[in-house]
Design a protein around this motif. Sequence first.
Motif, mmCIF file in Angstrom:
data_model
loop_
_atom_site.group_PDB
_atom_site.id
_atom_site.type_symbol
_atom_site.label_atom_id
_atom_site.label_comp_id
_atom_site.label_asym_id
_atom_site.label_seq_id
_atom_site.Cartn_x
_atom_site.Cartn_y
_atom_site.Cartn_z
ATOM 1 N N PHE A 1 1.265 9.907 -15.783
ATOM 2 C CA PHE A 1 1.624 8.677 -16.501
ATOM 3 C C PHE A 1 2.035 7.671 -15.436
ATOM 4 O O PHE A 1 3.205 7.562 -15.090
ATOM 5 C CB PHE A 1 2.795 8.993 -17.444
ATOM 6 N N ARG A 2 1.022 6.983 -14.897
ATOM 7 C CA ARG A 2 1.364 6.242 -13.678
ATOM 8 C C ARG A 2 0.456 5.038 -13.403
ATOM 9 O O ARG A 2 -0.471 4.749 -14.117
ATOM 10 C CB ARG A 2 1.325 7.186 -12.474
ATOM 11 N N ASP A 3 0.761 4.392 -12.301
ATOM 12 C CA ASP A 3 -0.019 3.305 -11.707
ATOM 13 C C ASP A 3 -0.072 2.054 -12.593
ATOM 14 O O ASP A 3 -1.158 1.565 -12.940
ATOM 15 C CB ASP A 3 -1.437 3.779 -11.353
ATOM 16 N N PRO A 4 1.101 1.505 -12.968
ATOM 17 C CA PRO A 4 1.139 0.349 -13.864
ATOM 18 C C PRO A 4 0.417 -0.868 -13.279
ATOM 19 O O PRO A 4 0.715 -1.294 -12.170
ATOM 20 C CB PRO A 4 2.636 0.060 -14.017
ATOM 21 N N TYR B 1 0.838 -1.204 0.000
ATOM 22 C CA TYR B 1 0.000 0.000 0.000
ATOM 23 C C TYR B 1 0.869 1.250 0.000
ATOM 24 O O TYR B 1 2.008 1.231 0.469
ATOM 25 C CB TYR B 1 -0.949 0.004 1.208
ATOM 26 N N GLN B 2 0.327 2.321 -0.570
ATOM 27 C CA GLN B 2 0.983 3.621 -0.539
ATOM 28 C C GLN B 2 1.132 4.031 0.922
ATOM 29 O O GLN B 2 0.133 4.099 1.657
ATOM 30 C CB GLN B 2 0.140 4.650 -1.311
ATOM 31 N N TYR B 3 2.371 4.316 1.322
ATOM 32 C CA TYR B 3 2.639 4.485 2.745
ATOM 33 C C TYR B 3 3.654 5.587 2.982
ATOM 34 O O TYR B 3 4.703 5.627 2.321
ATOM 35 C CB TYR B 3 3.187 3.156 3.285
HETATM 36 C C1 FRU Z 1 -4.175 7.506 -6.341
HETATM 37 C C2 FRU Z 1 -2.789 8.096 -6.497
HETATM 38 C C3 FRU Z 1 -2.059 7.391 -7.602
HETATM 39 C C4 FRU Z 1 -0.618 7.602 -7.225
HETATM 40 C C5 FRU Z 1 -0.672 7.532 -5.723
HETATM 41 C C6 FRU Z 1 0.315 8.419 -5.032
HETATM 42 O O1 FRU Z 1 -4.749 7.721 -5.109
HETATM 43 O O2 FRU Z 1 -2.883 9.496 -6.717
HETATM 44 O O3 FRU Z 1 -2.374 7.848 -8.890
HETATM 45 O O4 FRU Z 1 0.225 6.614 -7.748
HETATM 46 O O5 FRU Z 1 -1.982 7.893 -5.340
HETATM 47 O O6 FRU Z 1 0.330 8.199 -3.664
#
Ligand code: FRU
Length: 493
Positions: free
Chosen positions: A154-157, A39-41
């Motif tokens: 340009f993200r989130d593969p 998870y984004q942390y």
């Molecule tokens: C979605 C997002 C993604 C990015 C991430 C950054 O919530 O904005 O597009 O990769 O969070 O934390």
Amino acid sequence: SEPAYQEQYRPQFHFSPIANWMNDPNGLFFHKGNYHLFYQYNPDSTIWGPMHWGHATSGDLVHWEHQAPALSPDAAGMIFSGSVVVDHQNTSGLGQNDQVPILAYYTAHRMDWEQDHRLDFQNQAMAFSLDDGLSWEKYNHGHPVLFNPGIKDFRDPKVFWHSPTQRWIMLLAAGDHIAIWNSGNGIDWDYCSDFYGPKLEADGVWECPDLLKMPVGNTQTYKYVLLVSVNAYGPFGGSATKYFVGDFDGRTFTSDQQNTLWVDYGKDNYAGVSWNNIPREDGRLLTIGWMNNWEYAQNTPTERWRSAMTVPKRLSLEKAANQYLLKSHPIEALKSLREEAIAVADVRLGHPAPQQQFFTNDLSGAFELSLTIMESDAQQFGLWLHNVQGDTFQVMYNASEQKIITDRSKAGTFFSREGFYSKPTFVEWPKRYPLKLHLLVDWSSVELFVQNGEKAMTNTFYPSTAITSITAFSHGGNSAFENIEVFPLKSIW
Ligand code: FRU
């Protein structure tokens, strides 16, 4: 159980990090009996900052074990959202001594380039694991494997294996569209196509795509469902996840869907994607979402930690009239948290008794409730979930508007204070009975499933103490509430 999990508002049966900031689920994959959740942390603060991949594992998708953060920022940037695949055929050549390589794709986000107004500050990089996903090494020292062709977002593969073409497919969120790339070895990537969908008047930046191959009902016909999270202009403001049903030939996704369909009609289910590498004989499509909304996520009133995930859900696809419908269902394994069922007698309300508190107990604020409205001629009926202070979360059917409505504006000071965040959410629902409602209630969230998952509504709220009572009401007519069952739920911590 961790003392941290006793804090005010702490979810009792939802995943949340012990401390600090979390957003999107990342890198969901199943391998050797373990479900992995990254998870984004931000390990240093309760607000968004230098993003890492936090990590947890579970044998049952219910109880979680915290692991050390898997990926930390480096010279190529912060570690943004992405996905993990198991490279069974060792296409990457990274495997050693029969150890199957596991590949993690993420966006390397360079703040310095962004500040210099460069457009190519988001590139795709890779890390790999040779110990079943416990430790990770950055491929080529974190240098990107797919360079940005000059697109600002340009993200989130999201990567998966497409067996008909024997290629890896990578979906990328590219501002107002999805870009599709492919690769034979997971390292060298080729551009395939773009998907835009019908133009909307107001649309947020597209994020966190996924492409799900799903059977239609119980048939052998398959459709592809593209999930797209949009970080603003959701149906009730803020972030939400929409979906497109169509076809995919290995290079191009096509859909003739013209209307916008949402995965969830509450405010707090974002960036949900699916678990990769679920065994084929099982075949379930499992997802989890971030139970928050960019509109207010950084201000929610929790102290040591911020944000939880939804419960893991199984998705299914059905064809109704001329429309495909993506349904969500809480996973079966959650039933293991049930204490003994508390049966409640049927409740008939209307004139002269428009409301009745049919349940009060020390539920410890974490419980499951299901019931069926067998018939009703009322203008409005529904449920109030409340605590002793009178904080009340309302679930209502408005028969004249033909809408199911959730309202947290009186369920604690945070959302009642914050103006438009407190607006009710709704979903169109033509009148028909019986109507089945299923609710999962935790210390700071309600997940509502309507008619076995035909619609889902997920909302957070911050009551001064947890919910312990349930009242049913029927206004402007009579309603029969039957099959009422309450299950207190055990904590997972
Ligand atoms: C979605 C997002 C993604 C990015 C991430 C950054 O919530 O904005 O597009 O990769 O969070 O934390």
